[in-house]
Design a protein around this motif. Structure first.
Motif, PDB file in Angstrom:
ATOM      1  N   ALA A  14      16.546  -5.439  -2.599  1.00  0.00           N
ATOM      2  CA  ALA A  14      17.513  -5.284  -1.511  1.00  0.00           C
ATOM      3  C   ALA A  14      16.803  -4.977  -0.194  1.00  0.00           C
ATOM      4  O   ALA A  14      17.146  -5.525   0.857  1.00  0.00           O
ATOM      5  N   THR A  15      15.795  -4.103  -0.255  1.00  0.00           N
ATOM      6  CA  THR A  15      15.056  -3.736   0.959  1.00  0.00           C
ATOM      7  C   THR A  15      14.313  -4.937   1.527  1.00  0.00           C
ATOM      8  O   THR A  15      14.334  -5.180   2.741  1.00  0.00           O
ATOM      9  N   GLU A  16      13.659  -5.696   0.658  1.00  0.00           N
ATOM     10  CA  GLU A  16      12.936  -6.887   1.105  1.00  0.00           C
ATOM     11  C   GLU A  16      13.884  -7.884   1.756  1.00  0.00           C
ATOM     12  O   GLU A  16      13.552  -8.501   2.774  1.00  0.00           O
ATOM     13  N   SER A  17      15.080  -8.021   1.180  1.00  0.00           N
ATOM     14  CA  SER A  17      16.061  -8.967   1.716  1.00  0.00           C
ATOM     15  C   SER A  17      16.484  -8.581   3.126  1.00  0.00           C
ATOM     16  O   SER A  17      16.545  -9.427   4.024  1.00  0.00           O
ATOM     17  N   VAL A  18      16.777  -7.291   3.313  1.00  0.00           N
ATOM     18  CA  VAL A  18      17.226  -6.822   4.628  1.00  0.00           C
ATOM     19  C   VAL A  18      16.144  -7.048   5.680  1.00  0.00           C
ATOM     20  O   VAL A  18      16.408  -7.569   6.768  1.00  0.00           O
ATOM     21  N   LEU A  25       6.184  -8.688   1.343  1.00  0.00           N
ATOM     22  CA  LEU A  25       6.730 -10.016   1.646  1.00  0.00           C
ATOM     23  C   LEU A  25       5.612 -11.027   1.879  1.00  0.00           C
ATOM     24  O   LEU A  25       5.720 -12.192   1.478  1.00  0.00           O
ATOM     25  N   VAL A  26       4.546 -10.573   2.521  1.00  0.00           N
ATOM     26  CA  VAL A  26       3.389 -11.449   2.736  1.00  0.00           C
ATOM     27  C   VAL A  26       2.673 -11.696   1.409  1.00  0.00           C
ATOM     28  O   VAL A  26       2.309 -12.831   1.084  1.00  0.00           O
ATOM     29  N   LYS A  27       2.512 -10.619   0.631  1.00  0.00           N
ATOM     30  CA  LYS A  27       1.814 -10.716  -0.656  1.00  0.00           C
ATOM     31  C   LYS A  27       2.568 -11.621  -1.628  1.00  0.00           C
ATOM     32  O   LYS A  27       1.952 -12.403  -2.376  1.00  0.00           O
ATOM     33  N   LYS A  28       3.910 -11.532  -1.622  1.00  0.00           N
ATOM     34  CA  LYS A  28       4.731 -12.344  -2.524  1.00  0.00           C
ATOM     35  C   LYS A  28       5.016 -13.731  -1.947  1.00  0.00           C
ATOM     36  O   LYS A  28       5.769 -14.507  -2.510  1.00  0.00           O
ATOM     37  N   PRO A  37       6.687 -20.498   3.790  1.00  0.00           N
ATOM     38  CA  PRO A  37       6.692 -20.149   2.358  1.00  0.00           C
ATOM     39  C   PRO A  37       8.097 -19.907   1.816  1.00  0.00           C
ATOM     40  O   PRO A  37       8.413 -20.318   0.694  1.00  0.00           O
ATOM     41  N   LEU A  38       8.953 -19.244   2.604  1.00  0.00           N
ATOM     42  CA  LEU A  38      10.328 -19.000   2.176  1.00  0.00           C
ATOM     43  C   LEU A  38      11.084 -20.318   2.046  1.00  0.00           C
ATOM     44  O   LEU A  38      11.825 -20.534   1.077  1.00  0.00           O
TER      45      LEU A  38
END
Length: 235
Positions: free
Chosen positions: A31-35, A74-77, A96-97
């Motif tokens: 959820a945090t990554e999404s926001v 987010l960069v790592k994933k 990437p997204l």
């Protein structure tokens, strides 16, 4: 960016932020990554290609360390990449997204329809409605929402298919009762769903009926015949 992704973005005017919200689990985001990913995307549309973490902190209310760590994740994933833009200035790239979303479409061709249905429900709500809803909760609760709370609200909209207007009304009911709890609001939503209450008009009608029944009950109690009280003499 290939034709599948172009069609995805064009279909029903759904944007990247909408795709993220509708596919949090499928994309493997927290959820945090999404926001934070949505905020980065939003800032990029405003010409802020490499925002300072403090800007994200101010927008979300998240802790500074949490923002730093999440952007790193987010960069790592490989959801975003740091590239050099004009004049060798760093910027966040969402290529990437875009690739992940495209892969999702190839694996699940029907996901385009699911995304559209979840973002544009019977009241044709937009992403701005969702953001406004999150802001309403933050204002009423008097504090930033936790990642779990953000995920819960998003699940109401995406999984349970509640409209933002219905959730706002449930929030208002809770505030009137001075109960600032998502569990309480969830019980309100479940109760309305069991009664097949799905529109704002039905909620208002239920409230009127409740008030009328309450008033009738009070009137009946005051209209009861008075019972005479006799004083019994002691012999």
């Amino acid at each position: 960016m290939d034709n599948n992704l172009i069609k995805y973005l064009d279909y029903g005017s759904v944007n990247i932020s909408g795709a993220i919200l509708a596919n949090i689990n499928n994309l493997g985001l927290t959820a945090t990554e999404s926001v934070i990913l949505i905020e980065l995307s939003y800032l990029k549309t405003r010409g802020i290609n490499f925002p300072e973490p403090q800007i994200i902190v101010d927008m979300t209310g998240f802790d500074t360390k949490l923002v730093f760590d999440t952007i790193h994740q987010l960069v790592k994933k490989r959801f975003v990449a740091i590239t050099s833009g004009k004049e060798n200035v760093d910027e966040y790239s969402f290529t990437p997204l875009n690739q992940k979303i495209n892969q999702l479409l190839e694996q699940h061709p029907d996901s385009k329809i699911e995304v559209t249905d979840s973002i544009k429900d019977t009241e044709e709500e937009s992403l701005s409605n969702r953001q406004e809803l999150f802001n309403n909760f933050t204002q009423e609760f008097g504090r930033p929402l936790s990642p779990i709370e953000l995920e819960t609200i998003n699940d109401w909209l995406t999984i349970d298919k509640y409209s933002t207007k219905i959730v706002k009304l449930a929030l208002r009911e809770a505030v009137l009762k001075q109960v600032y709890s998502l569990k309480y609001i969830d019980r309100i939503l479940i109760s309305w769903k069991k009664q097949n209450i799905t529109t704002v008009a039905q909620v208002e009608e239920q409230r009127k009926n409740y008030e009328q029944q309450k008033n009738n009950s009070n009137n009946q109690s005051t209209d009861l015949p008075k019972i005479p009280i006799f004083k019994i003499k002691k012999e």
